[in-house]
Design a protein around this motif. Structure first.
Motif, PDB file in Angstrom:
ATOM      1  N   MET A   1     -12.617  -5.234  -0.931  1.00  0.00           N
ATOM      2  CA  MET A   1     -12.350  -6.504  -1.514  1.00  0.00           C
ATOM      3  C   MET A   1     -11.168  -6.319  -2.459  1.00  0.00           C
ATOM      4  O   MET A   1     -11.067  -5.318  -3.150  1.00  0.00           O
ATOM      5  CB  MET A   1     -13.578  -7.002  -2.276  1.00  0.00           C
ATOM      6  N   LEU A   2     -10.269  -7.300  -2.482  1.00  0.00           N
ATOM      7  CA  LEU A   2      -9.067  -7.220  -3.297  1.00  0.00           C
ATOM      8  C   LEU A   2      -8.849  -8.557  -3.983  1.00  0.00           C
ATOM      9  O   LEU A   2      -9.000  -9.606  -3.367  1.00  0.00           O
ATOM     10  CB  LEU A   2      -7.879  -6.884  -2.392  1.00  0.00           C
ATOM     11  N   TRP A   3      -8.528  -8.520  -5.281  1.00  0.00           N
ATOM     12  CA  TRP A   3      -8.293  -9.762  -6.012  1.00  0.00           C
ATOM     13  C   TRP A   3      -7.355  -9.497  -7.175  1.00  0.00           C
ATOM     14  O   TRP A   3      -7.033  -8.364  -7.497  1.00  0.00           O
ATOM     15  CB  TRP A   3      -9.607 -10.380  -6.494  1.00  0.00           C
ATOM     16  N   ASN A   4      -6.897 -10.584  -7.816  1.00  0.00           N
ATOM     17  CA  ASN A   4      -6.071 -10.499  -9.016  1.00  0.00           C
ATOM     18  C   ASN A   4      -6.966 -10.566 -10.238  1.00  0.00           C
ATOM     19  O   ASN A   4      -7.877 -11.382 -10.292  1.00  0.00           O
ATOM     20  CB  ASN A   4      -5.089 -11.675  -9.093  1.00  0.00           C
ATOM     21  N   ARG A   5      -6.675  -9.723 -11.221  1.00  0.00           N
ATOM     22  CA  ARG A   5      -7.410  -9.761 -12.484  1.00  0.00           C
ATOM     23  C   ARG A   5      -6.426 -10.086 -13.601  1.00  0.00           C
ATOM     24  O   ARG A   5      -5.385  -9.455 -13.722  1.00  0.00           O
ATOM     25  CB  ARG A   5      -8.067  -8.413 -12.752  1.00  0.00           C
ATOM     26  N   TYR A   6      -6.799 -11.078 -14.420  1.00  0.00           N
ATOM     27  CA  TYR A   6      -6.019 -11.393 -15.605  1.00  0.00           C
ATOM     28  C   TYR A   6      -6.278 -10.296 -16.625  1.00  0.00           C
ATOM     29  O   TYR A   6      -7.413 -10.031 -16.986  1.00  0.00           O
ATOM     30  CB  TYR A   6      -6.449 -12.752 -16.168  1.00  0.00           C
ATOM     31  N   ILE A   7      -5.194  -9.627 -17.090  1.00  0.00           N
ATOM     32  CA  ILE A   7      -5.409  -8.486 -17.979  1.00  0.00           C
ATOM     33  C   ILE A   7      -4.710  -8.604 -19.323  1.00  0.00           C
ATOM     34  O   ILE A   7      -4.824  -7.697 -20.138  1.00  0.00           O
ATOM     35  CB  ILE A   7      -4.996  -7.156 -17.323  1.00  0.00           C
ATOM     36  N   GLY A   8      -3.990  -9.713 -19.567  1.00  0.00           N
ATOM     37  CA  GLY A   8      -3.360  -9.767 -20.869  1.00  0.00           C
ATOM     38  C   GLY A   8      -2.634 -11.045 -21.178  1.00  0.00           C
ATOM     39  O   GLY A   8      -2.401 -11.878 -20.306  1.00  0.00           O
ATOM     40  N   PRO A   9      -2.255 -11.201 -22.453  1.00  0.00           N
ATOM     41  CA  PRO A   9      -1.519 -12.381 -22.887  1.00  0.00           C
ATOM     42  C   PRO A   9      -0.206 -12.512 -22.129  1.00  0.00           C
ATOM     43  O   PRO A   9       0.375 -11.527 -21.693  1.00  0.00           O
ATOM     44  CB  PRO A   9      -1.265 -12.122 -24.372  1.00  0.00           C
ATOM     45  N   GLY A  10       0.254 -13.726 -21.991  1.00  0.00           N
ATOM     46  CA  GLY A  10       1.500 -13.978 -21.290  1.00  0.00           C
ATOM     47  C   GLY A  10       1.332 -14.057 -19.790  1.00  0.00           C
ATOM     48  O   GLY A  10       2.299 -14.029 -19.045  1.00  0.00           O
ATOM     49  N   GLY A  11       0.105 -14.145 -19.324  1.00  0.00           N
ATOM     50  CA  GLY A  11      -0.134 -14.287 -17.891  1.00  0.00           C
ATOM     51  C   GLY A  11       0.078 -13.012 -17.107  1.00  0.00           C
ATOM     52  O   GLY A  11       0.662 -13.035 -16.034  1.00  0.00           O
ATOM     53  N   ILE A  12      -0.369 -11.873 -17.606  1.00  0.00           N
ATOM     54  CA  ILE A  12      -0.207 -10.601 -16.909  1.00  0.00           C
ATOM     55  C   ILE A  12      -1.409 -10.384 -15.985  1.00  0.00           C
ATOM     56  O   ILE A  12      -2.555 -10.497 -16.401  1.00  0.00           O
ATOM     57  CB  ILE A  12      -0.086  -9.424 -17.904  1.00  0.00           C
ATOM     58  N   TYR A  13      -1.114 -10.070 -14.727  1.00  0.00           N
ATOM     59  CA  TYR A  13      -2.150  -9.867 -13.717  1.00  0.00           C
ATOM     60  C   TYR A  13      -1.978  -8.511 -13.048  1.00  0.00           C
ATOM     61  O   TYR A  13      -0.880  -7.979 -12.997  1.00  0.00           O
ATOM     62  CB  TYR A  13      -2.072 -10.951 -12.636  1.00  0.00           C
ATOM     63  N   ALA A  14      -3.051  -7.971 -12.516  1.00  0.00           N
ATOM     64  CA  ALA A  14      -2.999  -6.724 -11.751  1.00  0.00           C
ATOM     65  C   ALA A  14      -3.894  -6.867 -10.522  1.00  0.00           C
ATOM     66  O   ALA A  14      -4.957  -7.483 -10.593  1.00  0.00           O
ATOM     67  CB  ALA A  14      -3.473  -5.550 -12.601  1.00  0.00           C
ATOM     68  N   PRO A  15      -3.482  -6.284  -9.378  1.00  0.00           N
ATOM     69  CA  PRO A  15      -4.357  -6.275  -8.211  1.00  0.00           C
ATOM     70  C   PRO A  15      -5.495  -5.276  -8.446  1.00  0.00           C
ATOM     71  O   PRO A  15      -5.287  -4.174  -8.954  1.00  0.00           O
ATOM     72  CB  PRO A  15      -3.438  -5.811  -7.075  1.00  0.00           C
ATOM     73  N   VAL A  16      -6.699  -5.687  -8.084  1.00  0.00           N
ATOM     74  CA  VAL A  16      -7.900  -4.881  -8.302  1.00  0.00           C
ATOM     75  C   VAL A  16      -8.645  -4.766  -6.974  1.00  0.00           C
ATOM     76  O   VAL A  16      -8.733  -5.729  -6.220  1.00  0.00           O
ATOM     77  CB  VAL A  16      -8.801  -5.541  -9.373  1.00  0.00           C
ATOM     78  N   ALA A  17      -9.178  -3.582  -6.694  1.00  0.00           N
ATOM     79  CA  ALA A  17      -9.893  -3.350  -5.441  1.00  0.00           C
ATOM     80  C   ALA A  17     -11.269  -2.762  -5.709  1.00  0.00           C
ATOM     81  O   ALA A  17     -11.472  -2.030  -6.674  1.00  0.00           O
ATOM     82  CB  ALA A  17      -9.108  -2.407  -4.552  1.00  0.00           C
ATOM     83  N   ALA A  18     -12.224  -3.099  -4.832  1.00  0.00           N
ATOM     84  CA  ALA A  18     -13.544  -2.475  -4.806  1.00  0.00           C
ATOM     85  C   ALA A  18     -13.926  -2.318  -3.339  1.00  0.00           C
ATOM     86  O   ALA A  18     -13.572  -3.151  -2.510  1.00  0.00           O
ATOM     87  CB  ALA A  18     -14.570  -3.327  -5.542  1.00  0.00           C
ATOM     88  N   ARG A  19     -14.621  -1.244  -3.023  1.00  0.00           N
ATOM     89  CA  ARG A  19     -15.036  -0.983  -1.648  1.00  0.00           C
ATOM     90  C   ARG A  19     -16.548  -1.054  -1.535  1.00  0.00           C
ATOM     91  O   ARG A  19     -17.268  -0.655  -2.441  1.00  0.00           O
ATOM     92  CB  ARG A  19     -14.580   0.411  -1.194  1.00  0.00           C
ATOM     93  N   SER A  20     -16.979  -1.521  -0.389  1.00  0.00           N
ATOM     94  CA  SER A  20     -18.410  -1.574  -0.116  1.00  0.00           C
ATOM     95  C   SER A  20     -18.936  -0.167   0.154  1.00  0.00           C
ATOM     96  O   SER A  20     -18.297   0.619   0.851  1.00  0.00           O
ATOM     97  CB  SER A  20     -18.675  -2.456   1.105  1.00  0.00           C
ATOM     98  N   GLN A  21     -20.103   0.134  -0.398  1.00  0.00           N
ATOM     99  CA  GLN A  21     -20.785   1.394  -0.102  1.00  0.00           C
ATOM    100  C   GLN A  21     -22.013   1.072   0.736  1.00  0.00           C
ATOM    101  O   GLN A  21     -23.144   1.305   0.319  1.00  0.00           O
ATOM    102  CB  GLN A  21     -21.158   2.107  -1.401  1.00  0.00           C
ATOM    103  N   GLY A  22     -21.761   0.512   1.888  1.00  0.00           N
ATOM    104  CA  GLY A  22     -22.848   0.058   2.748  1.00  0.00           C
ATOM    105  C   GLY A  22     -23.419  -1.245   2.204  1.00  0.00           C
ATOM    106  O   GLY A  22     -22.743  -2.010   1.546  1.00  0.00           O
ATOM    107  N   MET A  23     -24.668  -1.488   2.451  1.00  0.00           N
ATOM    108  CA  MET A  23     -25.308  -2.729   2.009  1.00  0.00           C
ATOM    109  C   MET A  23     -25.842  -2.621   0.579  1.00  0.00           C
ATOM    110  O   MET A  23     -26.275  -3.608   0.000  1.00  0.00           O
ATOM    111  CB  MET A  23     -26.461  -3.082   2.951  1.00  0.00           C
ATOM    112  N   ALA A  24     -25.780  -1.442  -0.023  1.00  0.00           N
ATOM    113  CA  ALA A  24     -26.443  -1.224  -1.312  1.00  0.00           C
ATOM    114  C   ALA A  24     -25.590  -1.551  -2.528  1.00  0.00           C
ATOM    115  O   ALA A  24     -26.116  -2.026  -3.531  1.00  0.00           O
ATOM    116  CB  ALA A  24     -26.916   0.222  -1.407  1.00  0.00           C
ATOM    117  N   ALA A  25     -24.284  -1.306  -2.476  1.00  0.00           N
ATOM    118  CA  ALA A  25     -23.501  -1.443  -3.705  1.00  0.00           C
ATOM    119  C   ALA A  25     -22.011  -1.512  -3.408  1.00  0.00           C
ATOM    120  O   ALA A  25     -21.572  -1.256  -2.287  1.00  0.00           O
ATOM    121  CB  ALA A  25     -23.773  -0.252  -4.629  1.00  0.00           C
TER     122      ALA A  25
END
Length: 158
Positions: A1-25
């Motif tokens: 999964m990939l999304w944008n995260r707001y990380i600071g004043p002035g509208g600063i964003y960073a791409p953030v990723a998380a991977r599935s570890q099967g159906m558990a987490a």
């Protein structure tokens, strides 16, 4: 999964990723970009050969054209790579079963808009390909691309 995260004043964003570890987490979210920008756009996650994810996003500051960035997951997320562009609009990327990936996007060359393209080989090297369309092309919502399992690609725009 990939999304944008707001990380600071002035509208600063960073791409953030998380991977599935099967159906558990899910893995702990990880920022992929160490130099985030004021805008992130067309954030995409692709699946390639052997289920390897490839993240694609655009870093763009208000006063500069966008830079397409990519990162690949093997056993960990690799360092982001930049594609040489003068981004003028949106784009699309697709991965194939043989480990390659293709991208198309609109680009401004100083006089006109065109549809530009690049290919990522199975070793992870991005190469700029010939422009797909060189006439003054204003495309909204942008070109799209599809691939087959053998590495052929087709681009479409309206």
């Amino acid at each position: 999964m990939l999304w944008n995260r707001y990380i600071g004043p002035g509208g600063i964003y960073a791409p953030v990723a998380a991977r599935s570890q099967g159906m558990a987490a899910w893995t702990v979210p990880l920022e992929l970009e160490t130099a985030p920008a004021t805008q992130q756009s067309f954030v995409l996650a692709l699946t390639q050969a052997a289920g390897e994810p490839l993240a694609v996003w655009v870093n763009q500051d208000v006063q500069s054209p966008g830079v397409i960035r990519t990162a690949r997951f093997d056993t960990a997320w690799g360092a982001p790579q930049s594609l040489p562009t003068n981004l003028g609009g949106r784009g699309d990327f697709a991965g194939s079963a043989n480990g390659e990936a293709f991208g198309v996007w609109t680009e401004y060359d100083g006089a006109r808009y065109l549809v530009a393209s690049a290919k990522r080989d199975s070793a992870g090297l991005w190469t700029r390909m010939p422009d797909v369309a060189t006439t003054n092309t204003t495309i909204d919502p942008g070109p799209v691309i599809a691939t087959d399992d053998t590495g052929n690609a087709a681009a479409l725009w309206v």
